[in-house]
Design a protein around this motif. Structure first.
Motif, PDB file in Angstrom:
ATOM      1  N   THR A 175       0.851  -1.187   0.000  1.00  0.00           N
ATOM      2  CA  THR A 175       0.000   0.000   0.000  1.00  0.00           C
ATOM      3  C   THR A 175       0.886   1.237   0.000  1.00  0.00           C
ATOM      4  N   LEU A 176       0.351   2.310  -0.549  1.00  0.00           N
ATOM      5  CA  LEU A 176       1.090   3.565  -0.631  1.00  0.00           C
ATOM      6  C   LEU A 176       0.847   4.395   0.624  1.00  0.00           C
ATOM      7  N   HIS A 177       1.890   5.075   1.102  1.00  0.00           N
ATOM      8  CA  HIS A 177       1.687   6.046   2.182  1.00  0.00           C
ATOM      9  C   HIS A 177       1.749   7.454   1.597  1.00  0.00           C
ATOM     10  N   VAL A 178       1.550   8.457   2.433  1.00  0.00           N
ATOM     11  CA  VAL A 178       1.436   9.827   1.915  1.00  0.00           C
ATOM     12  C   VAL A 178       2.729  10.300   1.269  1.00  0.00           C
ATOM     13  N   GLY A 179       3.861   9.734   1.696  1.00  0.00           N
ATOM     14  CA  GLY A 179       5.125  10.101   1.059  1.00  0.00           C
ATOM     15  C   GLY A 179       5.172   9.655  -0.381  1.00  0.00           C
ATOM     16  N   HIS A 180       4.671   8.433  -0.651  1.00  0.00           N
ATOM     17  CA  HIS A 180       4.592   7.964  -2.039  1.00  0.00           C
ATOM     18  C   HIS A 180       3.686   8.877  -2.863  1.00  0.00           C
ATOM     19  N   GLY A 181       2.604   9.323  -2.227  1.00  0.00           N
ATOM     20  CA  GLY A 181       1.605  10.103  -2.961  1.00  0.00           C
ATOM     21  C   GLY A 181       2.146  11.374  -3.570  1.00  0.00           C
ATOM     22  N   ARG A 182       3.187  11.935  -2.969  1.00  0.00           N
ATOM     23  CA  ARG A 182       3.716  13.207  -3.465  1.00  0.00           C
ATOM     24  C   ARG A 182       4.108  13.117  -4.933  1.00  0.00           C
ATOM     25  N   ASN A 183       4.779  12.045  -5.309  1.00  0.00           N
ATOM     26  CA  ASN A 183       5.236  11.852  -6.678  1.00  0.00           C
ATOM     27  C   ASN A 183       4.075  11.882  -7.663  1.00  0.00           C
ATOM     28  N   TYR A 184       3.020  11.115  -7.364  1.00  0.00           N
ATOM     29  CA  TYR A 184       1.899  10.960  -8.301  1.00  0.00           C
ATOM     30  C   TYR A 184       1.018  12.205  -8.323  1.00  0.00           C
ATOM     31  N   ILE A 185       0.876  12.853  -7.185  1.00  0.00           N
ATOM     32  CA  ILE A 185       0.066  14.080  -7.135  1.00  0.00           C
ATOM     33  C   ILE A 185       0.756  15.198  -7.909  1.00  0.00           C
ATOM     34  N   ILE A 186       2.084  15.320  -7.759  1.00  0.00           N
ATOM     35  CA  ILE A 186       2.824  16.330  -8.531  1.00  0.00           C
ATOM     36  C   ILE A 186       2.635  16.091 -10.026  1.00  0.00           C
ATOM     37  N   GLY A 187       2.786  14.835 -10.450  1.00  0.00           N
ATOM     38  CA  GLY A 187       2.613  14.524 -11.872  1.00  0.00           C
ATOM     39  C   GLY A 187       1.220  14.861 -12.365  1.00  0.00           C
ATOM     40  N   ASP A 188       0.223  14.629 -11.530  1.00  0.00           N
ATOM     41  CA  ASP A 188      -1.156  14.918 -11.916  1.00  0.00           C
ATOM     42  C   ASP A 188      -1.390  16.420 -12.060  1.00  0.00           C
TER      43      ASP A 188
END
Length: 839
Positions: free
Chosen positions: A48-61
Motif C-alpha cells: 500500500t502507498l503512504h502519503v510520502g509515495h503520494g507526493r510523486n503521483y500528485i505532482i505529476g497529476d
C-alpha cells in the motif's frame, strides 16, 4: 444563503467517474496539437502507498492537468515495475507465489491512486512481470547480444548473503545491500553483463544537452561515470614475456615507483603464486581482505596492509626491479587493478612503504628553491606540483609540463600510451532469483551459448517453483524449464537459469506505453519518435544514477540501431523531496507511516492533495504534520462556503462584462489581485514548480474575496455599480477555481458547475491575466549570491521584506545555486536587488 454541504466523498466519486467516462486522460497516438508526455516513475507494487509515495503521483497529476488546460494533448500513462526481490522474499516468508503477491498489491495500489484522483490513461497500463511485457525485455537482451553489447564472463561480483543474489555496483550503498542493509561480500561467478562502459563518454558528453535536468543529478551521474585522463603503462613481469598494465593519472611520477600493488581480486595473483612458498600466505591474505568492505579498505583511517608475492616487475623507464605486492587499498574497480606505487608522492603508498620498509624515491621537488625534500625527513607524501628530479631527461621541467612529454616518451618506446579511464563498470544484469525476466540463452555442448530465436519469445517463467534462499536460482531445480533443445543443431541443451536485473525492465518502459497492446513489436518507432523524448519525467533523487543512467544507455543503443531518432529519453527531469514524519523517512519499522486512506476517508482526497502540495517546495524534504491537514480542509470548506453562499445571486444576476469605470477602490484592488494571482500561479507552475507558494497566493486572494464579499451579502443588485462588483466577485471566484483545478480537481469541478458552467473544467482554457492591471505595481528585482546574478524575480512593488525573502528562498535557481551553503547575511535594496552572502 445556500445550505449546500461540502460532501467530498460524493463529489470525488462523481468526478472520478466523469473523467473516466469522458476519457479525460485517454489519448491516441496522433499528434494533432501540441503534445506533452508527462511521466511519473512507475511504482514497485510493494503493498500500500503512504502519503510520502503520494507526493510523486500528485505532482505529476498537477502538471498533466495544467497542460491539458493549456491546450496540450497530454500523455499520462502508468504501469508497474513488478519484478524484483521483495516479492520473492515474501514468497519465501509467507508461502505465497510472487505473482499472487504482486497482483494483489497492484490491485490495492490502483484503488489508492484512483481515490487520489490522479489521472492516467489506464488503457496503456503495463506490468513488467507479465509475459506480454517481459517478452520484449528479452528481445532487448537479444538486440544487445547481437550487437556484442551483452556478454558473459567470470568476475568478482557483489554478493548479498541475505538476499542470496548478485548486486550491481550501483546497488551497493556504503558496502551494504540497498535492499536489506546486509554487508556485501565479493564472490567469483560467471555472470552476464551489458557493455555500458562502451557508452561512457557519450553518457558523459550528453549530460551537457540536458538543460532541463537538475544540476545535482547531472553532477552525480558525471561523478559515477568518473572520467580520468592519464596513461596506461606496461610493467614486464620478471622472467616472463607477460606484462601487467597499470593506469595512472600521474605519469610524471613513473621514475619514483618503488613497488607495485595488486588488488586482491586481480586475476593474475593465482598464476603468480601457484606452487610457490608464497601461495598459502598470499591466498589467506586475499581471502581475508576480499571479505572486507570497500569503505574499510579505502578510508583514510584504515591501516594499509599487504603481502609480498615473491615476484617482481620491471619499471619500463629505468629497468629497475620492483617488488610486486597485494594490498588492501588497491581496487579492481579502478583502472586495471594494478597500482604503480610512488611513496614519495602518494599518501597511501607512503604509509604502506613506511610500514613495510620499502624505498621512497623523490622525483618531484618543490619549485621554490628554499626547500629540498629528503626521504628520511618526510612525514607525509609530497603531493603538490613542483619540478622533476631523478627523472632522467625530464629533470628540471615543471611536472605538469612534463606529463605530456613523458606520455610521448612511453608511446615512442612502445611501453605505454595515453589512456582515458572511467569509473563506470559494465552493467551486471545476472540475478540468481526466480522473480525476474529469464535470460533468453540456451547452452549447447556443441554450439556454446545460443540466443533463443525471437519467434520463440517469451521464455516463460514456470509457475511451480520451490523457493529456497540457498544462493542458486530456484529455476535450477525445474527440469522442464532447464532442459531445452539447441536452436542451432537440435541437440539436447540447457537453458540459462539466471534472470535479469529488474533495472532492465525499467530501462525502457516509457517506450512501451506507446504500444502497450502490440504483440508484434516492443514499440512502434513512428509513434515513439512523435512522442519522445518524455517532456517531463518526475521521480525521486534516489534514482539519479541507477535507473536514469541505464535508461539513457538503452535509449542510445536503440538510437544506434536506428529504432529511434532521439538520443536521450527524458527532456526534463524533476526530482521531488521526501515527506518525513517525526524527522525520519516513513517506514513500518519506525511506526511513523501516515496512511492516506484514513485522510481521504475523513477529509477527502482534495485535502490530502492540497496539504501534500502546500507542505513545502516539492523539490525539498518536508515534515508531515497532521494539524496542517486540518488547515487545508478548512481552506477548502471556506472556498466552498463562499461560492455556495452567492450561488443564488450568480444565477439571478447576469454575467456582464466588467466595467472598469465603475470600479470602487475595493473592486479595483480585488481585480488587480485576481490578475496578480493568475500570473503568480502560472509562473510558479511553469518556471519554478513552487506549488506551495502558488497555493499560498490563492489563499491570500481568497482572504481578499471574503472581505470583499461581506459588503455584498445584503445587496439587491439593482444598481449598476453593485452588479459590476458582483461580477468582479464572480470573476475572482471563477479564477480561483480555475487555477486551483490542477491541485484540487474534484472540488473545483463541482464549484465550476455551481458557478453556472457546463461540467468539465479541464475543457476550459487556463485563465489569462491582464498585464495592464498589474504592470505598474510590479518591479523586476535582481537576485544575487555573493554579488553574482543568479536569478530575477518580478514582485509587487510594495512587497514587504519577509515576503520578498520567502520568494527568493523558494526560487528554483537560487535553491540550486545555494547547494546547501549557509547564508550569512541578506542584503535587500528595495525595488532593485537582493544579495545573499553565503559561505
Amino acid at each position: 444563503m445556500s445550505n449546500k454541504e461540502y460532501n467530498f466523498g460524493k463529489i470525488e466519486k462523481k468526478w472520478q467517474d466523469f473523467w473516466e467516462s469522458n476519457g479525460l486522460f485517454r489519448v491516441d497516438n496522433e499528434c494533432d496539437k501540441d503534445k506533452f508526455y508527462c511521466l511519473v516513475m512507475f511504482p514497485y507494487p510493494s503493498g500500500t502507498l503512504h502519503v510520502g509515495h503520494g507526493r510523486n503521483y500528485i505532482i505529476g497529476d498537477v502538471v498533466s492537468r495544467y497542460k491539458i488546460m493549456k491546450g496540450f494533448k497530454v500523455l499520462s500513462p502508468i504501469g508497474w515495475d513488478a519484478f524484483g526481490l521483495p516479492a520473492e522474499n515474501a514468497a519465501i516468508a509467507n508461502s505465497i507465489h510472487p505473482s499472487i503477491h504482486t497482483r494483489n498489491n497492484i490491485s490495492k495500489m490502483k484503488v489508492q491512486l484512483e481515490r487520489w484522483g490522479v489521472g492516467y490513461d489506464w488503457d496503456r497500463e503495463v506490468t513488467s512481470c507479465e509475459p506480454d511485457y517481459y517478452k520484449w525485455t528479452q528481445w532487448i537482451f537479444l538486440k544487445l547480444f547481437e550487437s556484442k553489447l551483452a556478454y558473459k564472463k567470470k568476475a568478482a561480483v557483489n554478493w548479498c548473503p541475505s538476499c542470496a543474489t548478485v548486486l550491481a555496483n550501483e546497488q551497493v550503498v556504503d558496502d551494504l545491500c540497498e535492499r536489506c542493509d546486509t554487508r556485501v561480500e565479493q564472490k567469483d561467478l560467471e555472470q552476464w553483463f551489458f557493455s555500458i562502459s562502451d557508452y561512457a563518454q557519450r553518457l558523459l558528453d550528453d549530460l551537457e544537452t540536458l538543460d532541463g535536468w537538475p544540476e545535482k543529478v547531472k553532477t552525480m551521474q558525471a561523478n559515477w561515470i568518473g572520467r580520468s585522463e592519464g596513461a596506461k603503462i606496461n610493467f614486464k613481469l620478471e622472467g616472463t614475456d607477460e606484462t601487467i598494465p597499470c593506469f595512472t593519472t600521474r605519469p610524471d611520477t613513473i621514475f619514483g615507483v618503488t613497488f607495485m600493488s595488486l588488488a586482491p581480486e586481480h586475476p593474475i595473483i593465482k598464476e603468480l603464486i601457484n606452487g610457490t612458498e608464497y601461495e598459502k600466505p598470499v591466498s589467506g591474505f586475499v581471502d581475508r581482505v576480499r571479505g572486507q568492505s570497500t569503505i574499510e579498505r579505502t578510508s583514510e583511517g584504515t591501516v594499509k596492509e599487504g603481502i609480498f608475492t615473491g615476484r617482481y616487475v620491471i619499471n619500463p623507464v629505468n629497468d629497475e626491479k620492483v617488488p610486486l605486492w597485494v594490498s588492501n587499498y588497491a581496487l579492481m574497480e579502478y583502472g586495471t587493478g594494478a597500482v604503480m606505487a610512488v611513496p614519495a608522492h602518494d599518501q597511501r603508498d607512503f604509509e604502506f612503504a613506511r610500514k613495510y620498509d620499502l624505498p621512497i624515491k623523490i622525483v618531484i621537488q618543490p619549485s621554490n628553491n628554499e626547500t629540498t625534500l629528503r626521504p628520511e625527513d618526510m612525514e607525509e607524501a609530497y603531493v603538490e606540483d613542483g619540478v622533476q628530479v631523478n627523472s632522467s631527461q625530464f629533470d628540471g621541467i615543471p611536472n605538469r609540463e612534463a606529463i605530456p612529454k613523458i606520455i610521448n616518451f612511453f608511446e615512442e618506446k612502445g611501453i605505454g600510451e595515453r589512456n582515458i579511464n572511467y569509473r563506470l563498470r559494465d552493467w551486471l544484469i545476472s540475478r540468481q532469483r526466480y522473480w525476474g525476466a529469464p535470460i533468453p540463452i540456451i547452452y549447447c555442448e556443441s554450439c556454446g551459448a545460443v540466443p533463443v530465436p525471437e519467434n520463440d519469445l517469451p521464455v516463460l517463467l514456470p509457475d511451480h517453483v520451490e523457493f529456497k534462499p540457498h544462493g542458486r536460482s530456484p529455476l535450477d531445480d525445474v527440469d522442464e524449464f532447464v532442459n531445452a533443445t539447441c536452436p542451432k543443431c537440435g541437440s539436447s541443451a540447457k537453458r540459462e537459469t539466471d534472470t535479469m536485473d529488474t533495472f532492465v525492465d525499467s530501462s525502457w518502459y516509457y517506450l512501451r506505453y506507446l504500444s502497450s497492446k502490440d504483440n508484434t513489436q516492443a514499440f512502434d518507432s513512428e509513434d515513439v519518435n512523435k512522442w519522445l523524448p518524455v517532456d517531463q519525467y518526475i521521480g525521486g533523487i534516489e534514482h539519479a544514477i541507477l535507473h536514469l543512467l541505464y535508461s539513457r544507455f538503452i535509449t542510445k543503443v536503440f538510437f544506434d540501431l536506428k529504432l529511434t531518432n532521439f538520443n536521450e529519453p527524458f527532456r526534463n527531469l524533476f526530482t521531488q523531496g521526501m515527506i518525513v514524519k517525526d524527522g525520519a523517512k516513513m517506514s513500518k519499522s519506525k511506526g511513523n507511516v501516515v496512511n492516506p486512506d484514513l485522510i481521504t476517508e475523513k477529509y477527502g482526497a482534495d485535502t490530502q492533495r492540497l496539504y501534500t502540495l502546500f507542505i513545502a517546495p516539492p523539490q525539498r524534504d518536508a515534515e508531515w504534520n497532521d494539524r496542517g491537514v486540518i488547515g487545508s480542509y478548512r481552506f477548502l470548506n471556506r472556498l466552498w462556503n463562499n461560492i455556495t453562499e452567492f450561488e443564488g445571486h450568480f444565477k439571478n444576476v447576469p454575467d456582464t462584462e466588467i466595467k472598469r469605470d465603475l470600479f470602487s477602490e475595493k473592486s479595483k484592488e480585488l481585480y488587480r489581485h485576481i490578475n496578480i494571482t493568475i500570473k503568480k500561479v502560472t509562473e510558479d507552475i511553469e518556471k519554478s514548480w513552487s506549488f506551495n507558494t502558488a497555493i499560498a497566493a490563492v489563499m491570500e486572494l481568497l482572504n481578499m474575496v471574503v472581505d470583499f464579499s461581506t459588503g455584498l451579502k445584503d445587496k439587491e443588485f439593482n444598481d449598476e455599480t453593485d452588479i459590476n462588483d458582483l461580477n468582479v466577485l464572480r470573476l475572482s471566484l471563477e479564477s480561483i477555481v480555475k487555477v486551483l483545478a490542477p491541485f484540487v480537481p474534484h472540488i473545483c469541478e463541482e464549484l465550476w458547475e455551481i458557478l453556472g458552467h457546463k461540467p468539465g473544467i479541464f475543457s476550459v482554457p487556463w485563465p489569462a491575466y491582464d498585464e495592464d492591471a498589474i504592470a505598474a505595481d510590479q518591479v523586476e528585482m535582481v537576485i544575487q549570491i555573493n554579488g553574482k546574478v543568479r536569478s530575477k524575480l518580478v514582485v509587487p512593488s510594495e512587497i514587504n521584506e519577509d515576503d520578498l525573502k520567502s520568494l527568493v528562498m523558494n526560487d528554483q535557481k537560487i535553491i540550486e545555486n545555494l547547494d546547501g551553503r549557509k547564508i550569512i547575511k541578506t542584503i535587500v535594496v528595495p525595488r532593485k536587488l537582493v544579495n545573499l552572502v553565503v559561505r
